[in-house]
Motif scaffolding. Structure first.
Motif, PDB file in Angstrom:
ATOM      1  N   CYS A   1       0.857  -1.191   0.000  1.00 13.95           N
ATOM      2  CA  CYS A   1       0.000   0.000   0.000  1.00 13.95           C
ATOM      3  C   CYS A   1       0.893   1.241   0.000  1.00 13.95           C
ATOM      4  CB  CYS A   1      -0.904  -0.015   1.233  1.00 13.95           C
ATOM      5  SG  CYS A   1      -2.096   1.324   1.275  1.00 13.95           S
ATOM      6  N   TRP A   2       0.677   2.136  -0.966  1.00 16.25           N
ATOM      7  CA  TRP A   2       1.494   3.346  -1.069  1.00 16.25           C
ATOM      8  C   TRP A   2       0.669   4.542  -0.603  1.00 16.25           C
ATOM      9  CZ3 TRP A   2       3.375   2.765  -6.865  1.00 16.25           C
ATOM     10  CH2 TRP A   2       4.173   1.603  -6.976  1.00 16.25           C
ATOM     11  N   SER A   3       1.109   5.157   0.459  1.00 14.88           N
ATOM     12  CA  SER A   3       0.469   6.398   0.875  1.00 14.88           C
ATOM     13  C   SER A   3       1.003   7.546   0.024  1.00 14.88           C
ATOM     14  CB  SER A   3       0.746   6.681   2.354  1.00 14.88           C
ATOM     15  OG  SER A   3       0.280   7.972   2.700  1.00 14.88           O
ATOM     16  N   ILE A   4       0.105   8.302  -0.564  1.00 14.24           N
ATOM     17  CA  ILE A   4       0.537   9.469  -1.343  1.00 14.24           C
ATOM     18  C   ILE A   4       0.284  10.772  -0.578  1.00 14.24           C
ATOM     19  CG2 ILE A   4       0.159   8.297  -3.534  1.00 14.24           C
ATOM     20  CD1 ILE A   4      -2.417   9.905  -3.861  1.00 14.24           C
ATOM     21  N   ALA A   5      -0.133  10.632   0.692  1.00 17.99           N
ATOM     22  CA  ALA A   5      -0.410  11.816   1.507  1.00 17.99           C
ATOM     23  C   ALA A   5       0.799  12.748   1.637  1.00 17.99           C
ATOM     24  CB  ALA A   5      -0.912  11.392   2.888  1.00 17.99           C
TER      25      ALA A   5
ATOM     26  N   ALA B   1       4.149   3.637 -10.452  1.00 17.09           N
ATOM     27  CA  ALA B   1       5.489   4.119 -10.097  1.00 17.09           C
ATOM     28  C   ALA B   1       6.019   5.043 -11.192  1.00 17.09           C
ATOM     29  CB  ALA B   1       6.441   2.937  -9.882  1.00 17.09           C
ATOM     30  N   THR B   2       5.699   4.712 -12.441  1.00 20.56           N
ATOM     31  CA  THR B   2       6.104   5.581 -13.553  1.00 20.56           C
ATOM     32  C   THR B   2       5.393   6.927 -13.479  1.00 20.56           C
ATOM     33  OG1 THR B   2       6.519   3.659 -14.965  1.00 20.56           O
ATOM     34  CG2 THR B   2       6.206   5.778 -16.064  1.00 20.56           C
ATOM     35  N   MET B   3       4.100   6.898 -13.231  1.00 26.79           N
ATOM     36  CA  MET B   3       3.349   8.149 -13.124  1.00 26.79           C
ATOM     37  C   MET B   3       3.867   9.012 -11.982  1.00 26.79           C
ATOM     38  SD  MET B   3      -0.587   6.868 -13.725  1.00 26.79           S
ATOM     39  CE  MET B   3      -1.247   8.449 -14.141  1.00 26.79           C
TER      40      MET B   3
ATOM     41  N   SER C   1     -10.229   7.163 -20.630  1.00 21.79           N
ATOM     42  CA  SER C   1      -8.934   7.836 -20.748  1.00 21.79           C
ATOM     43  C   SER C   1      -7.899   7.197 -19.829  1.00 21.79           C
ATOM     44  CB  SER C   1      -9.080   9.321 -20.411  1.00 21.79           C
ATOM     45  OG  SER C   1      -9.930   9.963 -21.328  1.00 21.79           O
ATOM     46  N   SER C   2      -8.341   6.806 -18.638  1.00 18.37           N
ATOM     47  CA  SER C   2      -7.420   6.174 -17.693  1.00 18.37           C
ATOM     48  C   SER C   2      -6.897   4.843 -18.232  1.00 18.37           C
ATOM     49  CB  SER C   2      -8.127   5.961 -16.353  1.00 18.37           C
ATOM     50  OG  SER C   2      -7.264   5.347 -15.429  1.00 18.37           O
ATOM     51  N   VAL C   3      -7.803   4.046 -18.802  1.00 19.30           N
ATOM     52  CA  VAL C   3      -7.376   2.750 -19.350  1.00 19.30           C
ATOM     53  C   VAL C   3      -6.428   2.957 -20.528  1.00 19.30           C
ATOM     54  CG1 VAL C   3      -8.190   0.694 -20.554  1.00 19.30           C
ATOM     55  CG2 VAL C   3      -9.417   1.536 -18.542  1.00 19.30           C
ATOM     56  N   ARG C   4      -6.709   3.932 -21.374  1.00 19.26           N
ATOM     57  CA  ARG C   4      -5.854   4.148 -22.549  1.00 19.26           C
ATOM     58  C   ARG C   4      -4.444   4.603 -22.170  1.00 19.26           C
ATOM     59  NH1 ARG C   4      -4.575   7.937 -26.687  1.00 19.26           N
ATOM     60  NH2 ARG C   4      -4.152   6.773 -28.623  1.00 19.26           N
ATOM     61  N   LEU C   5      -4.292   5.173 -20.949  1.00 20.48           N
ATOM     62  CA  LEU C   5      -2.940   5.539 -20.503  1.00 20.48           C
ATOM     63  C   LEU C   5      -2.021   4.323 -20.463  1.00 20.48           C
ATOM     64  CD1 LEU C   5      -3.468   8.121 -17.620  1.00 20.48           C
ATOM     65  CD2 LEU C   5      -2.318   8.494 -19.795  1.00 20.48           C
TER      66      LEU C   5
ATOM     67  N   MET D   1      -1.138  14.642  -8.220  1.00 21.18           N
ATOM     68  CA  MET D   1      -1.358  13.554  -7.284  1.00 21.18           C
ATOM     69  C   MET D   1      -2.817  13.101  -7.240  1.00 21.18           C
ATOM     70  SD  MET D   1       1.639  12.920  -6.367  1.00 21.18           S
ATOM     71  CE  MET D   1       1.215  11.651  -5.196  1.00 21.18           C
ATOM     72  N   MET D   2      -3.750  14.040  -7.202  1.00 12.73           N
ATOM     73  CA  MET D   2      -5.151  13.637  -7.131  1.00 12.73           C
ATOM     74  C   MET D   2      -5.623  13.005  -8.438  1.00 12.73           C
ATOM     75  SD  MET D   2      -5.772  14.113  -4.071  1.00 12.73           S
ATOM     76  CE  MET D   2      -7.479  13.597  -4.074  1.00 12.73           C
ATOM     77  N   SER D   3      -4.993  13.363  -9.546  1.00 14.48           N
ATOM     78  CA  SER D   3      -5.303  12.688 -10.811  1.00 14.48           C
ATOM     79  C   SER D   3      -4.839  11.245 -10.755  1.00 14.48           C
ATOM     80  CB  SER D   3      -4.627  13.415 -11.977  1.00 14.48           C
ATOM     81  OG  SER D   3      -5.128  14.725 -12.115  1.00 14.48           O
ATOM     82  N   ILE D   4      -3.684  11.024 -10.154  1.00 17.74           N
ATOM     83  CA  ILE D   4      -3.180   9.658 -10.009  1.00 17.74           C
ATOM     84  C   ILE D   4      -4.132   8.831  -9.146  1.00 17.74           C
ATOM     85  CG2 ILE D   4      -1.307   8.292  -8.985  1.00 17.74           C
ATOM     86  CD1 ILE D   4       0.624  10.468  -9.902  1.00 17.74           C
ATOM     87  N   ARG D   5      -4.661   9.466  -8.099  1.00 20.01           N
ATOM     88  CA  ARG D   5      -5.604   8.735  -7.242  1.00 20.01           C
ATOM     89  C   ARG D   5      -6.866   8.351  -8.029  1.00 20.01           C
ATOM     90  NH1 ARG D   5      -8.103   5.749  -5.436  1.00 20.01           N
ATOM     91  NH2 ARG D   5      -8.777   5.282  -3.300  1.00 20.01           N
ATOM     92  N   ARG D   6      -7.357   9.254  -8.887  1.00 21.34           N
ATOM     93  CA  ARG D   6      -8.527   8.923  -9.700  1.00 21.34           C
ATOM     94  C   ARG D   6      -8.200   7.819 -10.698  1.00 21.34           C
ATOM     95  NH1 ARG D   6      -9.302  14.572  -9.345  1.00 21.34           N
ATOM     96  NH2 ARG D   6      -8.174  14.919 -11.294  1.00 21.34           N
TER      97      ARG D   6
END
Length: 627
Positions: free
Chosen positions: A43-47, A78-80, A150-154, A94-99
């Motif tokens: 689990c990666w905390s991004i806080a 990890a790349t993102m 869009s997320s899947v196509r990334l 960061m919040m885009s990564i969470r979405r």
């Protein structure tokens, strides 16, 4: 100050378990890289990398994903977060990564349940077509489906930098994928708050802040004292609170029964605290145009009153941190102009928060040992809807008529974004409002504010033009029918002739025209080129206009430019009785300021004196030129 993302140095792409996945990311105060998530953590905390105080604490929990896809997902995120990105790909926020993580969980779970394929590389065009159809069953909103796709196509766009499993099929080439009918132009689609909701809501918030706040804060202060006493004595005190509540329309000192949301004979301090904080949020967000993130970073002492020569406040400013479009991800200090009600709301918040509070919108706690923290966006939305719920419950209990009305049979659901959107609508409807809005909203161009207020495709421009046509047409018909004899000034005779012709061709018989389409047709066919205003009525003739003429691209017709108007000198001016009264009142205001104390500086005094004299000379001359 946090390191800008433009100076970001990617961490080497590696599956080494010792790699810190937030390497290179600016970290919030109090965090060090050594205490952040590593690649081999489940689990990666991004806080630690969330630099806006209102952002909810988040994490990427890979235990929620199908086990067969966890290695690929770890490589992807990890790349993102900190790896080398494909060419021309921006570093996601960061919040885009969470979405994106939420959408990747949805996608990989669907794949595992449907086909059992263990690798992304095994997916086919049929899989993506089927997933697109599946999204229609779980995401009714088209905007949400676009985000999911869009997320899947990334996963395909990142294929060149992922070390292991990646997509080999571009979903965009698959059937049913990306078939959006949404607008392609950048446009804000947030709903505006209906006027029948915004009006009474604003009135109630002003009542709470201006009339009821002192009593509420006094009660909360007393409650804090009792809580401290309870904490130190370890006894449960019986706190008796006032059983009366001031009626919003009653005279000072009058009182009625307490609101129904509290227990009989006493108030619930947490209900009142949330109510007052919500009212302050609504006033500040709506009357300033600030984003939620900007409101949430307000600190005590953030307002400033600008005083005139007599020491009277005439303008207020508020300072916070801006994030969107700024180079520093930790925020850039910015200032907004606000009105007196918003400034009073800030003053109430400064009293509402306990001593030592760092932010004005920290979560309120009226029990000891509670952990303070910045309010999240979700908490804000709950808070402002709580205000409507309380108001309507209070009105029902006391049989008051000033409730917040339902829309289409249900209570209007507020969101923090709607206040900024609604204010943009009102600003843009005013003369010169698009320019003013672009300045207040800190947009880089007028077109950005137009897109925020709503483009012609959303009906914004059409609605504004319909309203303007009705207002102008009503003014012209009133002038043509009743006030031609009142016209005076250099263009009075020309105005009278045009209005008489306008009345004859429109067949106006005194009936009221309520159809905006009909009014637009009338103005298009028989436009008298008479423009009623507050101080003067423009009878536009481009050959003698002193304002700079411009060309209309559709009709190639010169139009007046209000910002360049020189009404005291122009031959296109006519005056109605109301115009003359407004000009005379302006001259009287100038005269009063010239004789007031303290004495004005010589240059300002001379300028105001010249302006007053010019108005009076113009009025004297105009009175001798009556149409």
């Amino acid at each position: 100050m946090a390191t800008p993302l433009s100076a970001f140095v990617p961490a080497p792409t590696s599956t080494d378990g010792t790699r810190f996945v937030l390497a290179g990311r600016p970290l919030a105060h109090g965090h060090t890289l050594e205490n952040t998530a590593r690649y081999d953590d489940d689990c990666w905390s991004i806080a630690p990398a969330l630099l806006q105080r209102q952002q909810a604490r988040s994490r990427l929990d890979f235990r929620r994903a199908p086990a067969c896809f966890v290695p690929a997902l770890k490589d992807f995120f990890a790349t993102m977060l900190s790896g080398h990105l494909p060419p021309d790909e921006p570093r996601p926020k960061m919040m885009s990564i969470r979405r994106h993580f939420t959408e990747q969980l949805r996608f990989t779970r669907w794949v595992a349940a449907r086909s059992g394929r263990p690798r992304l590389a095994d997916l086919t065009a049929d899989d993506f077509s089927a997933y697109a159809l599946y999204l229609h069953t779980v995401l009714p909103a088209e905007a949400s489906r676009e985000v999911a796709q869009s997320s899947v196509r990334l996963l395909y766009r990142y294929r060149t930098v992922l070390p292991r499993d990646c997509l080999t099929v571009d979903p965009l080439d698959c059937e049913n994928w990306g078939n959006s009918t949404r607008r392609t132009r950048a446009e804000n689609t947030t709903l505006r708050i209906p006027e029948q909701v915004m009006g009474p809501l604003l009135a109630w918030c002003l009542r709470l802040v201006d009339d009821l706040a002192p009593d509420i804060i006094a009660l909360l202060d007393a409650d804090r004292v009792h809580q401290e006493a309870r904490h130190h004595s370890r006894r449960r005190p019986r706190i008796q609170c006032s059983a009366v509540w001031p009626h919003p329309a009653a005279a000072p000192g009058a009182a009625v029964d307490q609101p129904p949301l509290n227990q009989p004979g006493r108030f619930d301090p947490s209900v009142l605290a949330r109510l007052l904080q919500g009212a302050c949020y609504i006033l500040i967000a709506y009357l300033s145009g600030m984003r939620d993130s900007e409101v949430k970073h307000l600190r005590p002492g953030s307002t400033r009153a600008l005083l005139d020569g007599a020491g009277r406040p005439y303008r207020w400013t508020i300072t916070s941190l801006a994030f969107k479009g700024e180079h520093d991800p930790a925020g850039t200090p910015a200032t907004w102009i606000i009105g007196a009600p918003a400034a009073r709301a800030v003053a109430v918040l400064e009293r509402l928060q306990p001593p030592g509070a760092e932010l004005l919108f920290e979560v309120l706690h009226h029990r000891l040992r509670a952990r303070p923290g910045a309010m999240s966006l979700r908490s804000s939305n709950e808070l402002i809807n709580h205000v409507i719920t309380w108001i309507n419950a209070y009105c029902r209990h006391h049989r008051l008529a000033d409730t917040i009305p339902d829309i289409d049979g249900r209570p209007w659901k507020l969101s923090a974004r709607q206040f900024r959107r609604t204010l943009a609508w009102y600003i843009a409807r005013r003369p010169g409002g698009v320019i003013a809005g672009a300045v207040q909203y800190r947009h880089l161009g007028i077109h950005m504010f137009e897109g925020y207020a709503g483009t012609s495709e959303s009906g914004f421009r059409a609605e504004v033009e319909a309203e303007q046509a009705m207002q102008r047409g009503e003014h012209l018909l009133a002038l043509a029918n009743d006030h031609q004899h009142e016209l005076r000034g250099p263009a009075a005779n020309e105005a009278a002739a045009r209005l008489a012709d306008f009345r004859q061709h429109t067949g106006f018989t005194g009936s009221v025209i309520t159809d905006p389409a009909r009014m637009r047709r009338i103005l298009a066919r028989h436009n008298p080129e008479v423009y009623p205003g507050t101080y003067v009525t423009c009878v536009f003739n481009p050959e003698q206009a002193l304002c700079r003429p411009r060309t209309n691209s559709t009709s190639d017709r010169a139009l007046p430019v209000p910002l360049d108007c020189k009404p005291l000198e122009c031959r296109n001016v006519a005056l109605t009785h109301d115009n003359a009264a407004a000009l005379n009142a302006q001259a009287e205001r100038l005269d009063a300021r010239l004789h007031a104390h303290p004495v004005l500086p010589p240059l300002i005094h001379t300028d105001l004196e010249r302006r007053r004299d010019a108005i009076r000379t113009f009025l004297t001359t105009a009175n001798g030129a009556i149409g």
